[in-house]
Design an enzyme around this catalytic site. Sequence first.
Site, PDB file in Angstrom:
ATOM      1  N   GLU A  90      11.990  11.557  44.269  1.00  0.00           N
ATOM      2  CA  GLU A  90      13.145  11.706  45.314  1.00  0.00           C
ATOM      3  C   GLU A  90      12.912  12.227  46.452  1.00  0.00           C
ATOM      4  O   GLU A  90      13.366  11.834  47.648  1.00  0.00           O
ATOM      5  CB  GLU A  90      14.157  12.225  44.330  1.00  0.00           C
ATOM      6  CG  GLU A  90      15.083  11.418  43.503  1.00  0.00           C
ATOM      7  CD  GLU A  90      15.919  10.192  44.082  1.00  0.00           C
ATOM      8  OE1 GLU A  90      16.220  10.415  45.361  1.00  0.00           O
ATOM      9  OE2 GLU A  90      16.303   9.375  43.321  1.00  0.00           O
ATOM     10  N   SER A  91      12.410  13.275  46.301  1.00  0.00           N
ATOM     11  CA  SER A  91      12.176  14.490  47.474  1.00  0.00           C
ATOM     12  C   SER A  91      10.859  14.908  47.877  1.00  0.00           C
ATOM     13  O   SER A  91      10.825  15.698  48.682  1.00  0.00           O
ATOM     14  CB  SER A  91      13.362  15.443  47.464  1.00  0.00           C
ATOM     15  OG  SER A  91      12.874  16.137  46.278  1.00  0.00           O
TER      16      SER A  91
END
Length: 434
Positions: A90-91
């Site tokens: 995700e990040s």
Amino acid sequence: EETLAPDDEAVADAADAVQEHANIWDRLRAGFRLPPLDSPLVERHERWFVENVEFREAMFERARMYLYFIAEEVSKRGMPMEIALLPAIESAYKPYAYSRARASGLWQFIPSTGRLYGLKSDWWYDGRRDIVASTRAALDYLEKLHRDFDGDWHLAIAAYNAGEGRVMRAIEWNRRRGLPTDFASLRQLKPETKNYVPKLMAIANIVADPARYGIRLPDIPNEPYFAKVELDSQVDLGLIARLTGLDVDQLHFINPGYRRFATAPDGPHHVLVPVDKRDAVIAGISSIPEEERVQWLHHTVRRGDTLYEIARRYKIDVSAIKTANRLRGNMLRVGQTLMLPIPATAARVAAASSARSAKPVRTAAQVNRPVIHRVRRGETLTSIARRYNVLAQQIAEWNKMKVDDVLHIGRRLKIWLNDGPRAFHRAPDALAYA
């Protein structure tokens, strides 16, 4: 004040886990149980992670601060431990990651989903970036998706990326044509989602057997990195930084939910600090008499405002306003936000007065245009961040630079005074390749 363990039983379980697994990687491996994914994309993403050494090592180094807590939360729910690696996809474990869709934080919540799962957001705080709150919200959402898809984790994880409606429609498209409805067989998913689950499986495979890929994982002990300290009033994060011996920006990496250099005036609040600094913070905060504590309010400059008039209204010195906001002169601009240090005894009166007299002002930030700042001699990213009441890490993200980059005189920096740009600010996004 308390640590993050919710009860004695959880503390005992955590102690057992520490004794059983000396490092976090062994603990994750012991909890891996997602079924293998038959897709050539898994191998493709394995190669990418192996070849991009700098990206991979920086990601795992950032994960050092968060992995124990995430693993604890995953373990308490009996979920597959691969879920603890989902922020890698995700990040890249960047707490300030911000996407085109306005998704924010380690778990990349968009505003609407964040609100649905109880993540509050205001001028002072964004729960989507709060490590504790966002992790618990993400796991709540994943548990719900797991139920929606009858216990199929591959489909649940795909839906975390694409939304449950889109995955259900893809399943129905296959069903009508007599095709299998497992994740690998779905044809109607977008490329990002088709690659999403294979990326997670690729990083899990690398963690499961790093020697096979010629990789050495960083040594991350299976023990808490941070602890929670409860606060009964507003606190200046600069004070916490001094008590812990950390730089303010370092402290913000553990507390990225706080969008300013202080918590909101109304409490109670909590702050996360390194475990070995917890007692010092509690003792330091307790030693400050309430009447001597400074609270912070924010004031948006309106037409006709002057420093003298603002100082008179809030009963503080002009010099205090200028110092707190790194102002060199007396000029103000409509829409500019000022942080005001106010004695605790006067803070509530000032806040009420400000609320009664406030009028909406349409600012550049509100229409999603940045302030352009030209770097002057002697300025640093931290000093510029304090001037605009944002974080140095945010300015670096917005301008595609690193926090420790050299600032050249005259360089133009974009600074958003509200939520931030609608641009994609994840890690160098080879992770997003189709």
